[in-house]
Design an enzyme around this catalytic site. Structure first.
Site, short mmCIF file in Angstrom:
data_model
loop_
_atom_site.label_atom_id
_atom_site.label_comp_id
_atom_site.label_asym_id
_atom_site.label_seq_id
_atom_site.Cartn_x
_atom_site.Cartn_y
_atom_site.Cartn_z
N ARG A 34 0.80 -1.21 0.00
CA ARG A 34 0.00 0.00 0.00
C ARG A 34 0.84 1.28 0.00
O ARG A 34 0.60 2.19 -0.79
CB ARG A 34 -0.91 0.07 1.25
CG ARG A 34 -2.23 -0.58 1.10
CD ARG A 34 -2.64 -1.19 2.41
NE ARG A 34 -1.68 -2.23 2.73
CZ ARG A 34 -1.75 -3.47 2.26
NH1 ARG A 34 -2.75 -3.82 1.52
NH2 ARG A 34 -0.81 -4.36 2.53
N THR A 35 1.78 1.37 0.93
CA THR A 35 2.46 2.66 1.10
C THR A 35 3.27 3.01 -0.14
O THR A 35 3.16 4.12 -0.67
CB THR A 35 3.35 2.61 2.35
OG1 THR A 35 2.59 2.08 3.44
CG2 THR A 35 3.85 3.99 2.72
N LYS B 49 25.34 -3.79 -0.17
CA LYS B 49 26.81 -3.77 -0.18
C LYS B 49 27.35 -3.03 1.04
O LYS B 49 28.55 -2.81 1.15
CB LYS B 49 27.31 -3.07 -1.45
CG LYS B 49 26.83 -3.70 -2.74
CD LYS B 49 27.35 -2.85 -3.90
CE LYS B 49 26.51 -3.05 -5.14
NZ LYS B 49 26.75 -1.98 -6.13
N ARG C 163 11.11 3.84 3.68
CA ARG C 163 10.77 2.86 4.72
C ARG C 163 12.02 2.06 5.05
O ARG C 163 12.76 1.65 4.14
CB ARG C 163 9.67 1.91 4.24
CG ARG C 163 9.43 0.76 5.20
CD ARG C 163 8.22 -0.06 4.85
NE ARG C 163 7.00 0.68 5.10
CZ ARG C 163 5.78 0.15 4.98
NH1 ARG C 163 5.63 -1.11 4.60
NH2 ARG C 163 4.71 0.88 5.24
N HIS D 71 4.66 5.73 11.68
CA HIS D 71 4.21 5.59 10.28
C HIS D 71 3.24 6.74 10.01
O HIS D 71 2.03 6.57 9.92
CB HIS D 71 3.52 4.23 10.11
CG HIS D 71 3.26 3.82 8.69
ND1 HIS D 71 3.34 4.68 7.61
CD2 HIS D 71 2.90 2.62 8.18
CE1 HIS D 71 3.05 4.01 6.51
NE2 HIS D 71 2.78 2.76 6.82
N1 CP Z 1 -0.41 0.00 5.77
C1 CP Z 1 0.81 -0.28 5.26
O1 CP Z 1 1.82 0.29 5.67
O2 CP Z 1 0.81 -1.27 4.31
P1 CP Z 1 2.08 -1.74 3.50
O3 CP Z 1 3.01 -2.42 4.49
O4 CP Z 1 1.56 -2.67 2.45
O5 CP Z 1 2.73 -0.53 2.93
#
Ligand code: CP
Length: 307
Positions: free
Chosen positions: A51-52, A80, A101, A129
């Site tokens: 999603r993100t 590396k 991320r 998040h």
């Molecule tokens: N909600 C969320 O962070 O989903 P993903 O891990 O798929 O990005």
């Protein structure tokens, strides 16, 4: 230049403005189709995501910009041994804004300190998040018409669930918020959040292990997955993974205008039979993730709202 590392990087007023912009984008998508022409978004994902990452990419493409990025640590020079600091200095030469991320808590802060482009924290370990929180706020506001004066149940892995941590930080700024924290004893909200965020802001909350008992008092139920990737011990994960399963029997205990949110992905914690309940809002929530990320990209790039 601004970054988004925590929900608190936006004031309440700025958050509300961003949610209003996201709502306008939802209603008038074509109006925004070229506001980021010529701009590039880098997506640096050193942990899995559906999603993100894809909603960020969809957001930038919908604004007329383009995207580049990596979708795993293995496919970048992190494999590396390249540091986050060096990586972001290089990415700053290639893109106008970056969503990152990383499995390590605080990694987005390290990146921001070395970056010459806005950095968006797309999840740093079990810490925060913030763009999921913006998505959650837009979903709640759209469904309930408000962000205060409600009882929010947070259920599941409240220890490692970064979406829960960020959502608590954001919601305590709205008046009349109460929490019911539903988890096994081993997966409670960390003490530093209870003390520094809930207690410090005099937020009423109670902790329980019993989801059934909590159902009838909730306006929002925020279900979460037990975060397997954060456990040190597979046996502990197996013992706790199915501690809460929301099904139609439990939904019968809830108010008719209670809504179920989940940041997704889900494993077993919401039975698929609940998907057809009009109170199940988690797929709508995923859709809202595109609009808030469009609004966020525009905000951090200081793009003017079109007439
Ligand atoms: N909600 C969320 O962070 O989903 P993903 O891990 O798929 O990005």
């Amino acid at each position: 230049m601004r970054h988004l590392l925590s929900p608190l990087d936006l004031s309440v007023e700025e958050t509300d403005q961003l949610l209003s912009l996201a709502s306008d984008i939802e209603k008038n998508r074509s109006k925004y189709a070229h506001v980021c022409d010529g701009k590039k978004l880098a997506t640096l994902f050193f942990e899995p995501s559906t999603r993100t990452r894809l909603s960020f990419e969809s957001a930038m493409l919908s604004l007329g910009g383009s995207v580049l990025g990596v979708s795993s640590a293995d496919s970048s020079s992190a494999a590396k041994g390249e540091s986050v600091s060096d990586t972001i200095r290089v990415i700053s030469c290639y893109a106008d804004i970056c969503a990152m991320r990383h499995p390590k808590e605080g990694s987005a802060y390290v990146a921001a300190s070395k970056s010459s482009i806005p950095v968006i924290n797309a999840g740093d370990g079990g810490h925060q998040h913030p763009t999921q929180t913006l998505t959650d706020l837009l979903t709640i506001k759209s469904l309930k018409g408000r962000l205060g004066d409600m009882t929010v149940g947070l259920c599941g892995d409240l220890k490692f669930g970064r979406t829960v941590h960020s959502l608590i930080h954001a919601l305590v700024r709205y008046p009349g918020i109460r929490f019911v924290l539903i988890s096994p004893p081993e997966l409670k909200v960390p003490d530093y959040i209870k003390e520094n965020v809930l207690d410090a802001n005099h937020i009423p909350y109670r902790e329980t292990t019993n989801l059934d008992d909590a159902m009838e008092e909730l306006d929002i139920l925020y279900m979460t997955r037990v975060q397997r990737e954060r456990f040190f011990n597979e046996e502990d994960y197996i013992r706790m993974k199915d501690c809460y399963i929301l099904d139609q029997e439990k939904m019968k205990l809830a108010k008719p205008d209670m809504f179920v949110l989940h940041p997704l992905p889900r494993v077993n914690e919401i039975s698929v039979e609940v998907d057809d309940d009009p109170r199940a809002a988690y797929f709508k929530q995923a859709q809202y993730g595109v609009y808030v990320r469009m609004a966020l990209i525009m905000t951090l790039l200081e793009v003017e709202k079109p007439c």
